[in-house]
Design a protein around this motif. Structure first.
Motif, mmCIF file in Angstrom:
data_model
loop_
_atom_site.group_PDB
_atom_site.id
_atom_site.type_symbol
_atom_site.label_atom_id
_atom_site.label_comp_id
_atom_site.label_asym_id
_atom_site.label_seq_id
_atom_site.Cartn_x
_atom_site.Cartn_y
_atom_site.Cartn_z
ATOM 1 N N SER A 7 0.794 -1.235 0.000
ATOM 2 C CA SER A 7 0.000 0.000 0.000
ATOM 3 C C SER A 7 0.818 1.273 0.000
ATOM 4 O O SER A 7 0.316 2.329 -0.383
ATOM 5 C CB SER A 7 -0.918 0.041 1.233
ATOM 6 O OG SER A 7 -1.882 -0.965 1.155
ATOM 7 N N LYS B 25 -7.440 -5.182 -4.475
ATOM 8 C CA LYS B 25 -6.703 -3.944 -4.769
ATOM 9 C C LYS B 25 -7.311 -2.732 -4.071
ATOM 10 O O LYS B 25 -6.961 -1.592 -4.377
ATOM 11 C CB LYS B 25 -6.715 -3.673 -6.289
ATOM 12 C CG LYS B 25 -6.106 -4.782 -7.120
ATOM 13 C CD LYS B 25 -4.609 -4.798 -7.000
ATOM 14 C CE LYS B 25 -4.018 -5.897 -7.872
ATOM 15 N NZ LYS B 25 -2.629 -6.195 -7.504
ATOM 16 N N MET B 26 -8.232 -2.978 -3.167
ATOM 17 C CA MET B 26 -8.929 -1.845 -2.549
ATOM 18 C C MET B 26 -7.978 -0.977 -1.727
ATOM 19 O O MET B 26 -8.210 0.213 -1.546
ATOM 20 C CB MET B 26 -10.088 -2.329 -1.664
ATOM 21 C CG MET B 26 -11.263 -2.879 -2.447
ATOM 22 S SD MET B 26 -12.625 -3.442 -1.387
ATOM 23 C CE MET B 26 -13.355 -1.887 -0.885
ATOM 24 N N GLN B 27 -6.916 -1.582 -1.214
ATOM 25 C CA GLN B 27 -6.002 -0.837 -0.353
ATOM 26 C C GLN B 27 -4.762 -0.368 -1.123
ATOM 27 O O GLN B 27 -3.752 -0.003 -0.517
ATOM 28 C CB GLN B 27 -5.571 -1.715 0.839
ATOM 29 C CG GLN B 27 -6.727 -2.258 1.650
ATOM 30 C CD GLN B 27 -7.244 -1.267 2.682
ATOM 31 O OE1 GLN B 27 -6.991 -0.065 2.595
ATOM 32 N NE2 GLN B 27 -7.957 -1.775 3.665
ATOM 33 N N GLY C 71 -15.015 -1.957 -3.819
ATOM 34 C CA GLY C 71 -14.398 -3.098 -4.475
ATOM 35 C C GLY C 71 -15.500 -3.697 -5.329
ATOM 36 O O GLY C 71 -16.620 -3.876 -4.862
ATOM 37 N N SER D 185 -10.999 0.639 3.694
ATOM 38 C CA SER D 185 -11.239 -0.729 4.168
ATOM 39 C C SER D 185 -12.688 -1.132 3.984
ATOM 40 O O SER D 185 -13.599 -0.400 4.394
ATOM 41 C CB SER D 185 -10.888 -0.840 5.660
ATOM 42 O OG SER D 185 -9.523 -0.616 5.886
ATOM 43 N N SER E 101 -12.193 -0.400 -7.406
ATOM 44 C CA SER E 101 -11.071 -1.327 -7.596
ATOM 45 C C SER E 101 -11.594 -2.744 -7.647
ATOM 46 O O SER E 101 -12.664 -3.032 -7.100
ATOM 47 C CB SER E 101 -10.101 -1.267 -6.416
ATOM 48 O OG SER E 101 -9.916 0.030 -5.949
ATOM 49 N N ASP F 233 -7.996 -7.323 1.420
ATOM 50 C CA ASP F 233 -8.450 -5.935 1.571
ATOM 51 C C ASP F 233 -8.956 -5.681 2.986
ATOM 52 O O ASP F 233 -8.752 -4.611 3.565
ATOM 53 C CB ASP F 233 -9.612 -5.629 0.609
ATOM 54 C CG ASP F 233 -9.191 -5.619 -0.850
ATOM 55 O OD1 ASP F 233 -10.036 -5.973 -1.698
ATOM 56 O OD2 ASP F 233 -8.033 -5.257 -1.133
ATOM 57 N N THR F 234 -9.617 -6.658 3.546
ATOM 58 C CA THR F 234 -10.211 -6.532 4.884
ATOM 59 C C THR F 234 -9.139 -6.572 5.960
ATOM 60 O O THR F 234 -9.166 -5.827 6.936
ATOM 61 C CB THR F 234 -11.218 -7.671 5.130
ATOM 62 O OG1 THR F 234 -12.186 -7.675 4.087
ATOM 63 C CG2 THR F 234 -11.916 -7.527 6.473
#
Lengths: 375, 369
Positions: free
Chosen positions: B53, B348-350, B311, B205, B344, B194-195
């Protein structure tokens, strides 16, 4: 026994318990049940009748014969799902929370109003109407209608009917003033109805009876603002039930300042002001002792209040502050044990100090704080 | 303040953060020592976060692109909160992209990144104890909504406030009409990562999982997600929680245990809501609330202002539709209306592109005091 029969039997048992417990110093007379016995019976009934409660008990592996292990439902749940052992079709009424925080309103379905009414009246009699045979009873609240959706409105109407209950064919102002009259409800969207408050006071003086005013803190502040320094001529015994905080409203007034101002405005003494604590999610209420320490409440024998640790639900010893956990024998068909976000401290003498909402700790992260249900 | 000067400082900062990311460099060693001492995240978590990240791998051209898009300013002030963690680098970089006169007030609780960057760049910016913004200056503020509201009242008229407050991510799955494009296990593993990163403390998050489709599809995904969360927990354990966070979790677990069957997934809990269209933001700590709906856009519209990022799994015109309908919604802080969101794929959310502020709801926009 069917579930309905169990429920009806429990209602009878709780009403009897309430009657006996207020008539004798302790419920140890032969043949009378204890709080613990009744609580266990209600817990067992709710385990059988309410799938959600059963799931929760099983998830915790809780032994519901041990009162400390009975899972307390967070009050959020009343906004999220129906909390009832009985189907909607046989609701006698449903009480709704005020929804002052802007989210969904909570609902508390009630199957049997008799128990609700008896418990409220017995305790109200003892706490507010001791040494009073009759009084003129009014409320600084909006008229709730014939079927109040708020438990507070319902209770206020009960007190008017029971402790006053007489229409007046004539009065100093020359008009009717029935116990179910809208004119006894002295608040509306425009503010407080000072004229009818003065009228009620005159009636009480005329009858040589006390005046009992049932009000929320917020309404009492509005009253003082409307009076703007003016004083009302009231009978020698004028008693005020004060309930509720300010719950997100813009104007807050400290309790000592409020009481002192009311005493001046209504020509009464501060020891005639009695705080009441109730919630939509509970059947039962707590009251301050008349003339006792303001902010210290006492529960009736059918209600147990503990301070619990927020992260485990464990009961804390007297003197320690924690979240308020209630075991309410009146909640037969809903939730025996409730967990709120109010902080309390239980004293050695059984008094409960209300310490306000548990503060939300700063979030460690830029993530949204825990919200539970969002509309 | 020439473009050249800004460029030099920005590149110096970037070089410094690359050293911080390197576990063998003295800066990287120093950073990790400080994290070990006090950070609530587990070491594997912050190490993964640093690798995945932190924006140290951004290309030179990508970095210099910031110089073109950041609004120029006579001076920029950055107020960091303890929660920003790795985000201190991006926050300072954005300010340096605007001007070479940058002052940074680091968090007293977690100032490691800012302090190390300051030392390593030999003063590309100033570290200050208090903000002293003047009219016309830009102030980048990161913190709770109440902190931002308070700051707004304290700044002199004419300041440009960039308020970056609270937000959350939402994962949305769209049941495919034909065969799945990516298998559910892979998608679940991505979402679990991601979580797990930051233990859900970041504004990107994911906190809720919305499944637009059938309940069966939702259950199938939930099964995959349970396994994935457990798997990720093994390599990236959850860190320490405060007593307040634990209290929130206790309350939530009690609530969902009543509402339906819930299952522990690693250290956290995944709750598949038996009721459709019910939105619940669970507490942080790797807890997810999965909700089934027939229309994700309609469901999420009322709370769009609170959502920083999505996401997305499954083909859908959702991103475009969401942006069209929800631009302009007020944010939680109420200080500014929302702009865009980040979209995303799962996993890839973070890892948001280094194209500006993480929170595109505010982006480069500011509120003039």
């Amino acid at each position: 026994m069917t579930l309905m029969e169990q429920s009806e039997a429990l209602h009878r048992r709780v009403r009897l318990f309430a009657e006996l417990s207020l008539n004798i110093d302790s419920v140890t007379a032969s043949g009378s049940e204890s709080f613990e016995e009744l609580a266990r019976s209600i817990a067992q009934y709710q385990y059988e009748a309410i799938p959600g409660f059963q799931r929760l008990v099983d998830a915790r592996n809780a032994d519901i014969k041990d009162l400390a292990q009975i899972p307390a439902l967070p009050v959020d749940l009343f906004r999220m799902t129906r909390i009832a052992a009985h189907p909607e079709e046989i609701d006698k009424t449903v009480f709704y929370t005020s929804g002052t925080t802007g989210s969904e309103r909570g609902e508390h379905p009630v199957r049997d109003l008799q128990t609700y009414n008896e418990l409220a009246l017995r305790l109200g009699q003892a706490a507010l109407f001791s040494h009073i045979d009759r009084a003129v009873v009014i409320a600084l609240g909006e008229y709730p209608g014939k079927r109040p959706s708020s438990s507070l409105g319902h209770m206020m109407g009960l007190f008017m009917s029971r402790f006053d209950g007489r229409p007046i064919l004539s009065d100093p102002a020359g008009a009717l003033f029935r116990p179910d009259s809208e004119e006894r409800w002295l608040a509306n969207s425009q503010g407080i109805d000072i004229n009818n408050l003065e009228r009620a006071a005159k009636i009480a003086v005329h009858r040589s009876e006390p005046l009992v005013i049932l009000a929320t803190s917020f309404a009492l502040v509005a009253l003082l603002e409307a009076l703007d320094g003016k004083r009302i001529a009231t009978p020698s015994l004028t008693r005020i039930m004060i309930t509720g905080g300010f719950k997100g409203r813009t104007k807050e007034v400290g309790a000592p300042e409020l009481r002192a101002s009311l005493a001046r405005a209504l020509n009464t003494e501060q020891d005639q002001m009695i705080g009441e604590y109730g919630m939509t999610e509970l059947t039962s209420q707590l009251y301050e002792d008349q003339g006792g320490e303001p902010g210290v409440f006492f529960a009736p024998p059918w209600l147990r209040v503990d301070a619990v640790s927020p992260d485990s639900g464990e009961v804390l010893p007297p003197g320690q502050a924690g979240l308020a956990r209630f075991i309410d024998l009146g909640n037969i068909d809903s939730a025996l044990a409730i967990l709120t976000q109010d902080q309390v401290r239980r004293r050695e003498d059984g008094g409960i100090e209300l310490l306000g909402r548990a503060p939300q700790a700063p979030v460690r992260g830029c993530s949204l704080p825990f919200e539970g249900l969002i509309s | 303040m020439s473009l050249q000067e800004r460029q030099e400082r920005l590149l110096a900062l970037h070089e410094a953060v690359a050293h911080i990311a390197d576990p063998h460099h003295t800066l990287g060693i120093a950073y990790r020592r400080r994290l070990r001492e006090s950070h609530p995240l587990s070491a594997p978590n912050w190490e993964t976060a640093i690798n995945e990240s932190l924006e140290h791998t951004t290309s030179r051209s990508g970095l210099l692109q910031l110089l073109k898009i950041a609004p120029p300013a006579p001076a920029a002030h950055v107020q960091l909160a303890g929660n920003v963690f790795l985000g201190a680098y991006r926050a300072i970089a954005l300010a340096l992209a605007q001007t070479s006169r940058v002052k940074v007030r680091a968090s007293r609780r977690d100032g490691a990144m800012a302090e190390l960057l300051f030392d390593a760049t030999r003063g590309a910016f100033e570290l200050v104890d208090e903000l002293d913004a003047e009219p016309g200056d830009h102030v980048w503020a990161y913190g709770s909504d109440s902190t931002l509201e308070k700051l707004k009242g304290q700044l002199p008229a004419g300041c440009h406030l960039h308020p970056h407050g609270s937000g959350m991510g939402v994962a949305v799955l769209f049941e495919p009409q034909t065969k799945p494009e990516v298998d559910l296990d892979t998608a679940a593993l991505g979402l679990a990562l991601d979580t797990a990163l930051f233990d859900q403390r970041g504004c990107l998050s994911p906190r809720m999982v919305i499944v637009e489709g059938s309940r069966q599809y939702a259950e199938d995904f939930a099964d995959a997600l349970y396994k994935a969360l457990v798997q990720v927990e093994e390599s990236i354990p959850r860190g320490k929680l405060t007593s307040s966070e634990q209290a929130d979790i206790f309350r939530w677990e009690t609530t969902v245990s009543y509402l339906g069957s819930s299952a522990r997934a690693g250290a956290g809990m995944l709750f598949v809501d038996p009721e459709e269209n019910r939105l619940v933001v669970p507490p942080i700590g790797r807890n997810l609330h999965l909700c089934v709906t027939s229309n994700a856009l309609e469901l999420l519209q009322p709370i769009g202002g609170q959502i920083t990022s999505f996401g997305i799994y499954g083909t859908s015109s959702f991103p475009a539709q969401f942006e069209e309908k929800l631009k302009g919604q007020p944010l939680n802080s109420g200080l500014i209306d929302s702009g865009e969101r980040r979209f995303s794929p799962f996993g890839k959310m973070q890892m948001p592109a280094f194209d500006g502020p993480v929170d595109k709801r505010v982006g480069f926009r500011s509120l003039i005091i």
